[in-house]
Scaffold this motif. Sequence first.
Motif, short mmCIF file in Angstrom:
data_model
loop_
_atom_site.label_atom_id
_atom_site.label_comp_id
_atom_site.label_asym_id
_atom_site.label_seq_id
_atom_site.Cartn_x
_atom_site.Cartn_y
_atom_site.Cartn_z
N ARG A 101 0.83 -1.21 0.00
CA ARG A 101 0.00 0.00 0.00
C ARG A 101 0.86 1.25 0.00
NH1 ARG A 101 -4.28 -2.34 4.31
NH2 ARG A 101 -5.10 -3.95 2.93
N SER A 106 -5.83 -9.26 -8.44
CA SER A 106 -6.79 -9.15 -7.34
C SER A 106 -6.14 -8.56 -6.10
CB SER A 106 -7.41 -10.51 -7.03
OG SER A 106 -6.44 -11.42 -6.57
N GLY A 107 -4.88 -8.85 -5.88
CA GLY A 107 -4.15 -8.27 -4.75
C GLY A 107 -4.04 -6.76 -4.88
N SER A 132 -6.01 -4.84 -6.64
CA SER A 132 -7.37 -4.30 -6.50
C SER A 132 -7.79 -4.22 -5.04
CB SER A 132 -8.36 -5.15 -7.29
OG SER A 132 -8.10 -5.04 -8.67
N GLN A 133 -7.45 -5.22 -4.25
CA GLN A 133 -7.80 -5.20 -2.83
C GLN A 133 -7.07 -4.09 -2.08
OE1 GLN A 133 -7.07 -9.17 -1.39
NE2 GLN A 133 -8.82 -10.02 -2.49
N HIS A 134 -5.81 -3.90 -2.39
CA HIS A 134 -5.06 -2.82 -1.76
C HIS A 134 -5.61 -1.46 -2.17
CE1 HIS A 134 -2.11 -5.27 0.23
NE2 HIS A 134 -1.71 -5.83 -0.92
N ALA A 188 -8.66 -0.81 -3.06
CA ALA A 188 -9.97 -0.65 -2.40
C ALA A 188 -9.79 -0.14 -0.98
CB ALA A 188 -10.73 -1.97 -2.42
N ALA A 189 -8.81 -0.69 -0.26
CA ALA A 189 -8.56 -0.24 1.11
C ALA A 189 -8.09 1.21 1.13
CB ALA A 189 -7.51 -1.13 1.77
#
Length: 65
Positions: free
Chosen positions: A23, A49-50, A52-54, A56-57
């Motif tokens: 991040r 996906s990793g 994208s998840q970071h 999103a956070a």
Amino acid sequence: MPERHLIARELATLLGVLSHPHRIRIIEELRDKELDVQTLQGILEISQSGVSQHLAALRAHRLVE
């Protein structure tokens, strides 16, 4: 004193979001330019996906747009 408690909680949440090296790296990479998920994936060498998840956070805490 309730204000200090609220500020401390918000700061702890923010630091929790920033506690992951990917991040921090994403924020650094996006500092001067926009990059898409695929480009960030190549830079970070993690799954799409990793990334994208970071993102999103980071978006949830308004650290990136």
